[in-house]
Design an enzyme around this catalytic site. Structure first.
Site, PDB file in Angstrom:
ATOM      1  CG  HIS A 271      38.070  -1.267  -1.321  1.00 39.75           C
ATOM      2  ND1 HIS A 271      38.392  -1.098  -2.652  1.00 39.75           N
ATOM      3  CD2 HIS A 271      38.907  -0.439  -0.646  1.00 39.75           C
ATOM      4  CE1 HIS A 271      39.368  -0.232  -2.775  1.00 39.75           C
ATOM      5  NE2 HIS A 271      39.706   0.189  -1.549  1.00 39.75           N
TER       6      HIS A 271
ATOM      7  N   GLY B 246      51.518   7.096  10.287  1.00 40.54           N
ATOM      8  CA  GLY B 246      51.646   6.529  11.614  1.00 40.54           C
ATOM      9  C   GLY B 246      50.443   5.718  12.050  1.00 40.54           C
TER      10      GLY B 246
ATOM     11  CG  ASP C  46      44.943   5.524   1.116  1.00 38.06           C
ATOM     12  OD1 ASP C  46      44.568   5.205  -0.019  1.00 38.06           O
ATOM     13  OD2 ASP C  46      44.526   4.965   2.140  1.00 38.06           O
TER      14      ASP C  46
END
Length: 362
Positions: free
Chosen positions: A138, A245, A269
């Site tokens: 971000h 993973g 995500d």
């Protein structure tokens, strides 16, 4: 319209049924019967029939990141990606950004939700009220500690559209959390450097879930348990995880599963390729990076379920729940249950024995 879907195995969300059929009337589950009891011929036969999956954190698809292309067309691409990946419902997400971009995403979702069969839960606003120390990918220039007036302005603009906000509890006090929840918005703790006591108090005060376990949060240390420790020790708080993973080691997911049980759920995500906007994402193998930092996954919800079962060795029914029932319990929206029960919406998918998709939601 009536449909009869026979299956070698049906998972209802609570139990496995062998050689049963799902009876659907006008899009609702009428009953689930043994195939030997059927009086009519099944319209379809599948090896495995399970509840359709639910993704509560995904940013874009088809080269159209929502924050860069906040349009109905982008959301249609996102819906298609989710449906083709086994998800009946999706919650598009905008990461920390300017008010103008967040407002444009709200406008796009509001318009998209007017379409019949849109399958959009609402908008997940991840940031900008987060801790810059744990910002991850971000951008720091958009991160700030809000006033009550700033929070109310966003909530009013996004009324009926914003369904989840991820924030850092050490940045936003309990009064702001209460204000957000008064609008029916789920508050999730994330991108946070809160210590154990602060995180535990926030959960005790009413924050019911946390965003992407291990990632962008204070870690579990032997002298400072951090937010991860607070999540592990809390009796009720849910937490999402990205099971690719890369975001989280598969063995770390196994550890978290033992600690959290039915409070751990999956998100993709997932992002998409883009060279413009605040967050340029490039596919590197089977993960995405932004400015050289791990930024998002290339998962679908079906891939989440497969990896939880195959690599984390989670029993198949439980892996399905982590991608359907538990996200539904977090978002608490009428008609979205992550289960197959009489009287409920018939959101189902069909799988081969190797867990590949052969029928998605319509």
């Amino acid at each position: 319209m009536k449909q009869i879907i026979a299956a070698n195995k049906i998972f209802t969300g609570t139990e496995w049924l062998i050689n049963h059929a799902l009876i659907i009337q006008d899009g609702m589950v009428e009953s689930i019967l043994p195939t030997v009891a059927l009086k009519e011929t099944a319209s379809k036969q599948v090896p495995l029939l399970i509840p359709a999956l639910i993704d509560v954190q995904i940013y874009g698809a088809g080269g159209k990141l929502l924050s860069v292309y906040p349009t109905v067309e982008s959301l249609q691409l996102l819906k298609d990606y989710c449906v083709n990946g086994g998800a009946a419902w999706f919650q598009p997400t905008v990461a920390t950004n300017s008010n103008e971009v967040i407002h444009a995403c709200i406008d796009a979702v509001r318009e998209f939700k007017k379409q019949p069969g849109n399958r959009c839960i609402g908008l997940h606003v991840e940031g900008p009220w987060i801790n810059p120390i744990k910002r991850g990918a971000h951008l720091s220039e958009f991160i700030y500690q809000p006033t009550t007036e700033q929070v109310k302005e966003l909530l009013e603009y996004g009324k009926g559209v914003i369904t989840m906000i991820t924030l850092a509890p050490e940045v936003c006090d309990a009064s702001i959390v209460d204000l957000i929840q008064s609008y029916g918005v789920v508050v999730s703790a994330g991108h946070s450097n809160a210590d154990y006591a602060t995180a535990t108090k926030a959960f005790n005060d009413g924050i019911g879930t946390a965003t992407h376990l291990y990632n962008a949060m204070s870690a579990l240390q032997h002298r400072e348990p951090g937010m991860v420790g607070a999540i592990f020790n809390h009796p009720t708080v849910y937490c999402s995880i990205v099971p690719d993973g890369y975001h989280v080691n598969f063995e770390a997911i196994q550890i978290a599963k033992k600690q959290l049980g039915n409070r751990l759920f999956a998100i993709t995500d997932a992002v998409t390729d883009t060279a413009t906007g605040a967050y340029p994402h490039q596919l590197n193998g089977d993960k995405y990076e932004s400015n050289g930092i791990l930024s998002g996954s290339a998962l679908t919800m079906l891939a989440c379920m497969q990896k939880l079962h195959q690599y984390c060795h989670i029993e198949l029914g439980e892996a399905i729940r982590m991608c359907s029932l538990y996200p539904a319990q977090v978002i608490q929206k009428q008609g979205i249950t992550g289960m197959l029960k009489p009287g409920q919406k018939a959101d189902w998918i069909g799988l081969n024995e190797d867990l590949t998709l052969i029928h998605s939601v319509e």
